[in-house]
Design a protein around this motif. Structure first.
Motif, PDB file in Angstrom:
ATOM      1  N   PRO A  97      -9.933  50.660  34.915  1.00  0.00           N
ATOM      2  CA  PRO A  97     -10.289  49.949  33.680  1.00  0.00           C
ATOM      3  C   PRO A  97     -11.596  49.182  33.776  1.00  0.00           C
ATOM      4  O   PRO A  97     -12.201  48.876  32.748  1.00  0.00           O
ATOM      5  N   VAL A  98     -12.053  48.906  34.996  1.00  0.00           N
ATOM      6  CA  VAL A  98     -13.307  48.175  35.144  1.00  0.00           C
ATOM      7  C   VAL A  98     -14.464  48.927  34.489  1.00  0.00           C
ATOM      8  O   VAL A  98     -15.431  48.321  34.015  1.00  0.00           O
ATOM      9  N   ARG A 135     -14.210  50.604  31.773  1.00  0.00           N
ATOM     10  CA  ARG A 135     -14.101  50.509  30.320  1.00  0.00           C
ATOM     11  C   ARG A 135     -14.688  49.201  29.791  1.00  0.00           C
ATOM     12  O   ARG A 135     -15.130  49.136  28.648  1.00  0.00           O
ATOM     13  N   ASP A 136     -14.673  48.162  30.619  1.00  0.00           N
ATOM     14  CA  ASP A 136     -15.183  46.879  30.120  1.00  0.00           C
ATOM     15  C   ASP A 136     -16.444  46.410  30.834  1.00  0.00           C
ATOM     16  O   ASP A 136     -17.066  45.437  30.430  1.00  0.00           O
ATOM     17  N   GLY A 137     -16.865  47.092  31.896  1.00  0.00           N
ATOM     18  CA  GLY A 137     -18.081  46.709  32.597  1.00  0.00           C
ATOM     19  C   GLY A 137     -19.303  47.419  32.046  1.00  0.00           C
ATOM     20  O   GLY A 137     -19.200  48.373  31.268  1.00  0.00           O
ATOM     21  N   ASP A 156     -24.225  42.701  34.503  1.00  0.00           N
ATOM     22  CA  ASP A 156     -22.875  42.571  33.970  1.00  0.00           C
ATOM     23  C   ASP A 156     -22.382  41.126  34.057  1.00  0.00           C
ATOM     24  O   ASP A 156     -21.672  40.647  33.164  1.00  0.00           O
ATOM     25  N   SER A 187     -20.237  37.491  28.913  1.00  0.00           N
ATOM     26  CA  SER A 187     -18.784  37.504  28.769  1.00  0.00           C
ATOM     27  C   SER A 187     -18.358  38.825  28.150  1.00  0.00           C
ATOM     28  O   SER A 187     -19.187  39.575  27.604  1.00  0.00           O
ATOM     29  N   GLN A 188     -17.048  39.090  28.196  1.00  0.00           N
ATOM     30  CA  GLN A 188     -16.570  40.348  27.637  1.00  0.00           C
ATOM     31  C   GLN A 188     -16.876  40.445  26.151  1.00  0.00           C
ATOM     32  O   GLN A 188     -17.193  41.519  25.629  1.00  0.00           O
ATOM     33  N   LYS A 224     -20.384  41.881  25.200  1.00  0.00           N
ATOM     34  CA  LYS A 224     -20.726  43.238  25.589  1.00  0.00           C
ATOM     35  C   LYS A 224     -20.226  44.241  24.555  1.00  0.00           C
ATOM     36  O   LYS A 224     -19.210  44.013  23.900  1.00  0.00           O
ATOM     37  N   HIS A 283     -19.663  48.662  23.958  1.00  0.00           N
ATOM     38  CA  HIS A 283     -19.676  50.002  24.527  1.00  0.00           C
ATOM     39  C   HIS A 283     -19.797  51.016  23.393  1.00  0.00           C
ATOM     40  O   HIS A 283     -18.940  51.080  22.512  1.00  0.00           O
ATOM     41  N   THR A 337     -19.259  54.301  22.649  1.00  0.00           N
ATOM     42  CA  THR A 337     -18.548  55.433  23.238  1.00  0.00           C
ATOM     43  C   THR A 337     -18.834  56.767  22.541  1.00  0.00           C
ATOM     44  O   THR A 337     -18.416  57.819  23.026  1.00  0.00           O
ATOM     45  N   ARG A 376     -18.458  39.205  39.037  1.00  0.00           N
ATOM     46  CA  ARG A 376     -17.156  39.870  38.895  1.00  0.00           C
ATOM     47  C   ARG A 376     -16.532  40.085  40.272  1.00  0.00           C
ATOM     48  O   ARG A 376     -17.144  40.682  41.161  1.00  0.00           O
TER      49      ARG A 376
END
Length: 288
Positions: free
Chosen positions: A133-134, A136-138, A169, A173-174, A177, A179, A181, A224
């Protein structure tokens, strides 16, 4: 105007393909592209030279040095940092800019692992690693990272460390960010198992050097932490059919861990900035 900075160390074989994709659908003056050849002993400079592309030829190799030099001459935002072996389309660049326009401070694209023709051990390793999962959010592991003007203002120069994408990164914060896709970066995996182990040693070294710099106060943002058991908790337990691949994953990871320890300081000696291409920054090593 979108500025794109490409650090390139001996990338003559791939830089043309990278630039062709970037510029294929771009309007005149839409992109400000800078290729920073650093310490090249091949024809990278000649291969990158074309209308609409600024080429800097630095005598000294080093990705951080190249990114900083590219930043000094780049004129616009969003600012995209792109690895020379990544093929990114004009449309993907525009989509990254749109994500930043919607309020994100940093953005990247999806990730497509290239596994054709790889040995069974490499394919098994990435069957687990590719599902962490890293990723997917990194922001790391793609060779593509875009920042807005406000995002770029978060930091000064790139530190002289290999883990530049982990450094970036860590700045956000999340919630800051994004993505995109709808577009992916094709990431070439190692073609031999030994090459995979060597890459993992470099990754561990780069990440260890990054975290050590944070502990010394040289980097002031939280870095992280390593996701030590994510491979088991988030990948194998929900998908038990991956258990045989997990055995290979653990064996390869532990082999790299031993090699990193032999290199000294957890492999941190490998963490110096000597390359213009970045390996994945995830450090999901299993605990012993």
């Amino acid at each position: 105007m979108t500025s794109i900075v490409i650090a390139a160390h001996n990338e003559a074989a791939v830089i043309g393909r990278c630039l062709d994709a970037l510029l294929a659908g771009a309007a005149p003056g839409e992109f400000d592209v800078t290729v920073v050849a650093n310490g090249c002993t091949d024809d990278t400079v000649a291969a990158a030279t074309r209308p609409g592309v600024r080429v800097l030829d630095l005598a000294t190799p080093g990705k951080a040095h190249a990114l900083n030099a590219g930043d000094e001459v780049a004129v616009g935002f969003p600012r995209i940092y792109l690895d020379a072996d990544i093929v990114l389309s004009t449309a993907a660049v525009r989509a990254l800019g749109e994500a930043l326009d919607r309020g994100a401070l940093a953005a990247t694209v999806g990730r497509q692992l290239v596994l054709d023709g790889r040995p069974v051990a490499v394919r098994a390793y990435f069957a687990v690693h590719g599902r962490l999962p890293v990723f997917r959010d990194g922001l790391f592991g793609r060779g593509v990272l875009a920042v807005s003007a406000a995002g770029r203002a978060r930091f000064g120069t790139f530190p002289e460390l290999v883990a530049d994408d982990l450094f970036l990164d860590s700045q956000f914060s999340q919630a800051e960010k994004a993505h995109v896709t709808a577009y992916t970066a094709k990431v070439e995996t190692p073609r031999r198992t030994d090459d995979l182990v060597k890459r993992l040693v470099r990754v561990r070294g780069g990440n260890a050097a990054m975290r050590a710099a944070a502990e010394r106060g040289e980097i002031t943002v939280p870095v992280r932490p390593a996701a030590r058991l994510s491979w088991l908790r988030d990948v194998v337990l929900p998908k038990p059919w991956l258990a045989p691949a997990a055995v290979v994953y653990v064996a390869i990871t532990m082999k790299a861990a031993r090699a990193a320890q032999q290199a000294g300081d957890g492999g941190a000696a490998w963490g110096r900035d000597e390359s213009s291409r970045q390996d994945s920054a995830a450090d999901p090593a299993p605990r012993r």
